[in-house]
Design a protein around this motif. Structure first.
Motif, PDB file in Angstrom:
ATOM      1  N   HIS A 259      -1.055  95.417  85.319  1.00 31.85           N
ATOM      2  CA  HIS A 259      -1.963  96.400  85.931  1.00 31.85           C
ATOM      3  C   HIS A 259      -2.039  97.691  85.112  1.00 31.85           C
ATOM      4  CE1 HIS A 259      -2.493  93.908  89.465  1.00 31.85           C
ATOM      5  NE2 HIS A 259      -1.188  93.829  89.626  1.00 31.85           N
ATOM      6  N   LEU A 260      -2.192  97.551  83.783  1.00 25.28           N
ATOM      7  CA  LEU A 260      -2.277  98.731  82.931  1.00 25.28           C
ATOM      8  C   LEU A 260      -3.694  99.302  82.949  1.00 25.28           C
ATOM      9  CD1 LEU A 260      -0.249  97.626  79.764  1.00 25.28           C
ATOM     10  CD2 LEU A 260       0.560  98.916  81.748  1.00 25.28           C
ATOM     11  N   PRO A 261      -3.845 100.634  82.875  1.00 29.22           N
ATOM     12  CA  PRO A 261      -5.184 101.228  82.757  1.00 29.22           C
ATOM     13  C   PRO A 261      -5.775 100.958  81.387  1.00 29.22           C
ATOM     14  CG  PRO A 261      -3.507 102.931  82.609  1.00 29.22           C
ATOM     15  CD  PRO A 261      -2.783 101.664  82.973  1.00 29.22           C
ATOM     16  N   GLN A 262      -7.116 101.054  81.281  1.00 27.98           N
ATOM     17  CA  GLN A 262      -7.808 100.717  80.047  1.00 27.98           C
ATOM     18  C   GLN A 262      -7.351 101.566  78.863  1.00 27.98           C
ATOM     19  OE1 GLN A 262     -10.122  98.170  79.540  1.00 27.98           O
ATOM     20  NE2 GLN A 262      -9.783  98.732  77.406  1.00 27.98           N
ATOM     21  N   THR A 263      -7.073 102.858  79.113  1.00 25.30           N
ATOM     22  CA  THR A 263      -6.642 103.730  78.017  1.00 25.30           C
ATOM     23  C   THR A 263      -5.340 103.237  77.408  1.00 25.30           C
ATOM     24  OG1 THR A 263      -7.747 105.656  78.972  1.00 25.30           O
ATOM     25  CG2 THR A 263      -5.975 106.081  77.404  1.00 25.30           C
ATOM     26  N   LEU A 264      -4.393 102.835  78.251  1.00 24.10           N
ATOM     27  CA  LEU A 264      -3.131 102.318  77.729  1.00 24.10           C
ATOM     28  C   LEU A 264      -3.328 100.976  77.028  1.00 24.10           C
ATOM     29  CD1 LEU A 264      -0.476 103.156  80.480  1.00 24.10           C
ATOM     30  CD2 LEU A 264      -0.790 104.213  78.234  1.00 24.10           C
ATOM     31  N   VAL A 265      -4.213 100.142  77.560  1.00 23.12           N
ATOM     32  CA  VAL A 265      -4.492  98.862  76.908  1.00 23.12           C
ATOM     33  C   VAL A 265      -5.059  99.091  75.509  1.00 23.12           C
ATOM     34  CG1 VAL A 265      -5.939  96.786  77.000  1.00 23.12           C
ATOM     35  CG2 VAL A 265      -4.765  97.581  79.053  1.00 23.12           C
ATOM     36  N   SER A 266      -5.889 100.119  75.368  1.00 28.56           N
ATOM     37  CA  SER A 266      -6.450 100.428  74.048  1.00 28.56           C
ATOM     38  C   SER A 266      -5.359 100.761  73.044  1.00 28.56           C
ATOM     39  CB  SER A 266      -7.424 101.604  74.148  1.00 28.56           C
ATOM     40  OG  SER A 266      -8.497 101.305  75.005  1.00 28.56           O
ATOM     41  N   LEU A 267      -4.262 101.339  73.534  1.00 28.40           N
ATOM     42  CA  LEU A 267      -3.188 101.736  72.628  1.00 28.40           C
ATOM     43  C   LEU A 267      -2.435 100.552  72.050  1.00 28.40           C
ATOM     44  CD1 LEU A 267      -1.731 104.866  74.476  1.00 28.40           C
ATOM     45  CD2 LEU A 267      -3.291 104.809  72.524  1.00 28.40           C
ATOM     46  N   VAL A 268      -2.598  99.354  72.634  1.00 26.29           N
ATOM     47  CA  VAL A 268      -1.914  98.194  72.051  1.00 26.29           C
ATOM     48  C   VAL A 268      -2.417  97.918  70.634  1.00 26.29           C
ATOM     49  CG1 VAL A 268      -1.597  97.171  74.341  1.00 26.29           C
ATOM     50  CG2 VAL A 268      -3.473  96.374  72.893  1.00 26.29           C
ATOM     51  N   PHE A 269      -3.607  98.435  70.325  1.00 29.92           N
ATOM     52  CA  PHE A 269      -4.137  98.217  68.983  1.00 29.92           C
ATOM     53  C   PHE A 269      -3.380  99.012  67.922  1.00 29.92           C
ATOM     54  CE2 PHE A 269      -7.698  96.964  71.708  1.00 29.92           C
ATOM     55  CZ  PHE A 269      -7.942  95.697  71.208  1.00 29.92           C
ATOM     56  N   LEU A 270      -2.465  99.897  68.367  1.00 32.14           N
ATOM     57  CA  LEU A 270      -1.580 100.534  67.401  1.00 32.14           C
ATOM     58  C   LEU A 270      -0.724  99.501  66.675  1.00 32.14           C
ATOM     59  CD1 LEU A 270      -0.456 103.689  69.407  1.00 32.14           C
ATOM     60  CD2 LEU A 270      -1.751 103.683  67.262  1.00 32.14           C
ATOM     61  N   ALA A 271      -0.630  98.312  67.276  1.00 27.92           N
ATOM     62  CA  ALA A 271       0.076  97.229  66.591  1.00 27.92           C
ATOM     63  C   ALA A 271      -0.565  96.912  65.247  1.00 27.92           C
ATOM     64  CB  ALA A 271       0.098  95.978  67.476  1.00 27.92           C
ATOM     65  N   TYR A 272      -1.820  97.312  65.064  1.00 28.84           N
ATOM     66  CA  TYR A 272      -2.495  97.095  63.782  1.00 28.84           C
ATOM     67  C   TYR A 272      -1.768  97.796  62.628  1.00 28.84           C
ATOM     68  CZ  TYR A 272      -6.787  94.423  64.128  1.00 28.84           C
ATOM     69  OH  TYR A 272      -7.692  93.401  64.209  1.00 28.84           O
TER      70      TYR A 272
END
Length: 403
Positions: A259-272
């Motif tokens: 149940h993560l908010p969209q802003t936090l989900v976007s941060l998973v792309f820091l894995a790039y």
């Protein structure tokens, strides 16, 4: 103008020279300008699905339409580059794509959005179609693997910026404004490429104007090579699995149990950032241990990382994403650079074929992953990616020579 000077034998720019640094900086800018807009919708796919009332697979077509256009465009762009020159063709590509990217988010219907994204992909295709050929012709062969790794690292930064900018802005102002913001940033990258790219010295487009019939021969020669086919298989299978992972992990993270908010989900792309590091590292390690060993180790790393994302602990999932991302970009850096080195004729066509399979995999498997996700959830997507990577490793083991 794109005018080479071939009166003397040309061995390529040496690492550390001014022209070497300018070339890599220019390709870095081009990578930002193209890959940021290519993948910017990926971080807002749940928002797109909700806004357009579609499932995960149909929302993912916003990414797949662009990568399909890119796959279709790479061979025509390579032919254009043979006739008008590498730098001129890439400049046209990155500039036109950026201008169109400012308009596409405001298409009034889902069908027009997909059509616009497809054309945007066609225009974007000039950069990945030509970049490795341009690099391999202009950089001394002793430094080509390292330079290819640095170029791929630059593309990861572009992809990361596009996702990080679009996600948070999209949650506040709507996904269309998020994607538009990325296109505006791409304008700076396009300008950077045009201003920095050195004039090519390793290829003369005037020669190709009298030999246009040779294009089909160059394509056929590369398609008849078992080793090239093995490299193209890496592109299709690994890229397809990688895009499926990023397309649909966001849907998992916004749902139970996370149940993560969209802003936090976007941060998973820091894995790039792991991919940025792994791309440059893989190129350097290839000079020590050989391309084949580093490729196989990278694929194994990708498989391990994807498997770890099955956890229900969000921190473990993110760790798996970082590991899987590093593995994929390490493999891509090796395979893409190896394609140009392996080509006996038609380096631009070999690079374009690699990209045709690469973005074909992104389009086809990136969409099919959504079908799997909608039908059977994340575990089935993970299994699909592992199988694809295993097939890629088997083909590399069987067909690629130690290099």
């Amino acid at each position: 103008m794109d005018v080479p000077h071939l009166s003397d034998p040309w061995a390529g720019h040496q690492r550390g020279s001014t022209e070497y640094r300018r070339l890599l900086a220019a390709l870095f800018c081009a990578g930002v300008a193209t890959f940021a807009q290519l993948y910017s919708p990926q971080s807002v796919l749940p928002l797109i699905a909700a806004d357009l009332n579609t499932g995960a697979a149909n929302a993912a077509l916003m990414v797949s339409a662009a990568t399909a256009g890119l796959a279709v465009g790479v061979i025509p762009w390579s032919m254009a580059a043979d006739r008008i020159g590498r730098v001129r063709a890439m400049s046209m590509s990155v500039t036109a794509a950026t201008l169109l990217g400012l308009l596409v988010p405001f298409a009034p219907s889902y069908e027009l959005l997909l059509a616009g994204r497809f054309v945007e992909g066609l225009l974007i295709g000039g950069v990945p179609a030509i970049a490795i050929a341009y690099l391999s012709e202009e950089i001394h062969s002793d430094h080509a693997a390292r330079a290819a790794g640095m170029y791929v690292a630059g593309t990861t930064v572009g992809g990361l910026l596009g996702r990080l900018v679009a996600g948070p802005i999209g949650e506040v102002a709507g996904w269309r404004i998020g994607v538009l913001s990325v296109a505006a940033l791409c304008g700076a990258g396009a300008l950077g490429f045009v201003r920095l790219a050195p004039l090519p010295r390793g290829y003369d487009p005037a020669r190709e104007r009298s030999h246009t019939a040779g294009v089909l021969h160059k394509l056929a020669t590369n398609l008849r090579s078992p080793r090239q086919l093995a490299l193209f298989a890496q592109a299709f299978l690994l890229m397809g699995g990688f895009v499926a992972m990023y397309n649909f992990l966001g849907f998992r993270l916004v749902a139970a149990p996370f149940h993560l908010p969209q802003t936090l989900v976007s941060l998973v792309f820091l894995a790039y950032l792991a991919g940025t590091w792994a791309s440059s590292r893989a190129g350097a390690e290839a000079t020590r241990f050989g391309r084949k060993r580093v490729l196989l180790a990278s694929i194994a790393t990708m498989i391990a990382g994807v498997t770890i994302t099955l956890s229900d602990n969000v921190f473990v999932v993110l760790a798996g994403l970082v590991i899987g991302t590093a593995g994929f970009f390490g493999a891509h850096a090796i395979a893409s650079g190896w394609t140009g080195r392996e080509a006996t004729v038609g380096k631009a066509q070999a690079s374009s074929l690699y990209n045709l399979f690469y973005y074909g995999g992104s389009s086809v498997i990136g969409w099919l992953g959504g079908v799997v996700f909608d039908a059977a959830g994340w575990t089935a997507v993970t299994l699909t990616i592992v199988v694809l990577a295993g097939v890629a490793a088997a083909s590399a083991l069987a067909l690629l020579r130690r290099d």
